[in-house]
Design an enzyme around this catalytic site. Structure first.
Site, PDB file in Angstrom:
ATOM      1  N   LYS A 162     -26.354  22.127  10.666  1.00 50.46           N
ATOM      2  CA  LYS A 162     -26.436  23.582  10.493  1.00 50.46           C
ATOM      3  C   LYS A 162     -27.854  23.850  10.231  1.00 50.46           C
ATOM      4  CE  LYS A 162     -24.745  26.196   7.036  1.00 50.46           C
ATOM      5  NZ  LYS A 162     -25.839  26.909   6.564  1.00 50.46           N
ATOM      6  N   GLU A 177     -23.941  35.420   7.401  1.00 45.87           N
ATOM      7  CA  GLU A 177     -23.791  35.532   5.850  1.00 45.87           C
ATOM      8  C   GLU A 177     -24.332  36.936   5.341  1.00 45.87           C
ATOM      9  OE1 GLU A 177     -25.283  32.439   3.706  1.00 45.87           O
ATOM     10  OE2 GLU A 177     -24.719  33.321   1.735  1.00 45.87           O
ATOM     11  N   GLU A 211     -30.930  27.212   9.903  1.00 42.51           N
ATOM     12  CA  GLU A 211     -30.967  28.544   9.499  1.00 42.51           C
ATOM     13  C   GLU A 211     -31.939  29.243  10.535  1.00 42.51           C
ATOM     14  OE1 GLU A 211     -31.574  29.383   5.260  1.00 42.51           O
ATOM     15  OE2 GLU A 211     -29.557  28.697   4.730  1.00 42.51           O
ATOM     16  N   ASP A 232     -26.016  20.712   6.340  1.00 45.48           N
ATOM     17  CA  ASP A 232     -27.233  21.501   6.448  1.00 45.48           C
ATOM     18  C   ASP A 232     -28.409  20.470   6.766  1.00 45.48           C
ATOM     19  OD1 ASP A 232     -26.530  24.274   6.359  1.00 45.48           O
ATOM     20  OD2 ASP A 232     -26.262  24.164   4.155  1.00 45.48           O
ATOM     21  N   ASP A 234     -26.710  22.914   1.753  1.00 49.73           N
ATOM     22  CA  ASP A 234     -27.694  22.839   0.923  1.00 49.73           C
ATOM     23  C   ASP A 234     -27.529  23.738  -0.444  1.00 49.73           C
ATOM     24  OD1 ASP A 234     -28.245  25.062   2.120  1.00 49.73           O
ATOM     25  OD2 ASP A 234     -29.906  24.584   2.963  1.00 49.73           O
ATOM     26  N   SER A 235     -26.358  24.511  -0.545  1.00 49.37           N
ATOM     27  CA  SER A 235     -26.116  24.993  -1.650  1.00 49.37           C
ATOM     28  C   SER A 235     -25.686  24.050  -2.850  1.00 49.37           C
ATOM     29  CB  SER A 235     -24.838  25.877  -1.638  1.00 49.37           C
ATOM     30  OG  SER A 235     -23.793  25.343  -0.778  1.00 49.37           O
TER      31      SER A 235
HETATM   32  O1  KIV Z   1     -25.176  25.882   1.948  1.00 49.64           O
HETATM   33  C1  KIV Z   1     -24.075  26.512   2.285  1.00 49.64           C
HETATM   34  O2  KIV Z   1     -23.144  26.171   1.316  1.00 49.64           O
HETATM   35  C2  KIV Z   1     -24.052  27.454   3.192  1.00 49.64           C
HETATM   36  C3  KIV Z   1     -22.786  28.229   3.152  1.00 49.64           C
HETATM   37  C4  KIV Z   1     -22.956  29.257   2.070  1.00 49.64           C
HETATM   38  C5  KIV Z   1     -22.387  28.790   4.432  1.00 49.64           C
HETATM   39  O3  KIV Z   1     -24.780  27.645   4.032  1.00 49.64           O
END
Ligand code: KIV
Length: 261
Positions: free
Chosen positions: A112, A179, A114, A82, A43-44
């Site tokens: 994924k 992280e 969090e 994510d 989600d980055s």
């Molecule tokens: O969103 C993302 O790119 C991430 C990585 C930094 C692990 O969660």
């Protein structure tokens, strides 16, 4: 040949480092696929490609669109997506419904999420319904509104990570991204962990490493102590745009060889 969950575990058992990269687009995914075991559609993508202030602003459709582009382009790597902020924390039935939508529409292999203790019941519900889940501990960008900081310096944070780790393992996660946390805590996490720990800003000892592709390529403006820039794409792109603009202004492009006769 496609990298499976089993293959990733085999690497982990043999202590072979697991290579992970993010990708949001077809051109990057195709290149990353040659080198990565795991490709994360993170989600980055929100801050990196859309200029959002935090990862909290991405939604399901945006993640699915990018994951479709990545899944279609990848032949070998295990693809993880994510789950956006707000789509999995509140209830286990909502988490399952959204995970199913995301996976069936994107072609990704796993999600994924969090968090640890607080979301562990939801994670357990996903894994017991055959959804493969990767956890994310340490600094958790979805709870920080873009104000990133090293996590785990205080006693409370240290205690919480260890607790979260156990909760996630008991909930059946396949691996955990760790992280931006300190060396002594990483050491303790690795000592007790029973699943692969993928580090980002979490020492070389982790079972694997991940970086955001645009960060390591030097295309984004992200700065962090943990980031190693392997290229300076901003400079390369800027140079190319400068040359193009000069050619256009001086009528040097296109040349005859670029014409259709
Ligand atoms: O969103 C993302 O790119 C991430 C990585 C930094 C692990 O969660």
């Amino acid at each position: 040949m496609k990298i499976t969950k089993k293959k990733i575990y085999e690497k982990y058992k043999k202590r072979q480092p697991i290579v992970c990269l993010t990708s949001y687009t077809e051109p990057i995914a195709k290149i990353a696929d040659k080198f990565a075991d795991i490709i994360l559609v993170g989600d980055s993508v929100g801050p990196v490609l859309y200029g959002y202030n935090s990862t909290k602003e991405v939604n399901m459709q945006l993640m699915i669109n990018h994951a479709v582009a990545v899944s279609k382009s990848v032949k070998k790597s295990f693809v993880v997506i994510d789950m956006p902020f707000g789509t999995y924390e509140k209830s286990k039935s909502k988490a399952l419904k959204n995970a199913k939508i995301i996976l069936s529409n994107s072609g990704a292999d796993a999600v994924k999420l969090e968090g640890g203790e607080k979301i562990s019941e939801n994670v357990k519900y996903l894994t017991s319904n055959n959804i493969t889940v990767i956890g994310h501990l340490g600094m958790q960008p979805q709870s920080l509104d873009g104000n990133y900081k090293v996590f785990g310096r205080s006693r409370e944070e240290k205690k919480q990570i260890i607790k979260d780790l156990k909760y996630l393992e008991d909930s059946g996660v396949m691996a955990i991204v760790l992280e931006c946390t300190i060396k002594s805590l990483v050491k303790e996490v690795l000592r007790i962990a029973k699943v692969p720990i993928i580090g980002i800003g979490a020492t070389v000892e982790c079972d694997g490493q991940i970086l955001v592709a645009e960060d390591l390529l030097g295309l984004s403006e992200f700065k962090s102590k943990f980031l190693k820039k392997y290229s300076n794409l901003r400079k390369i792109v800027s140079n190319s745009f400068f040359k193009f603009s000069e050619d256009v202004k001086n009528r040097k492009y296109p040349k005859r060889k670029h014409y259709y006769e």
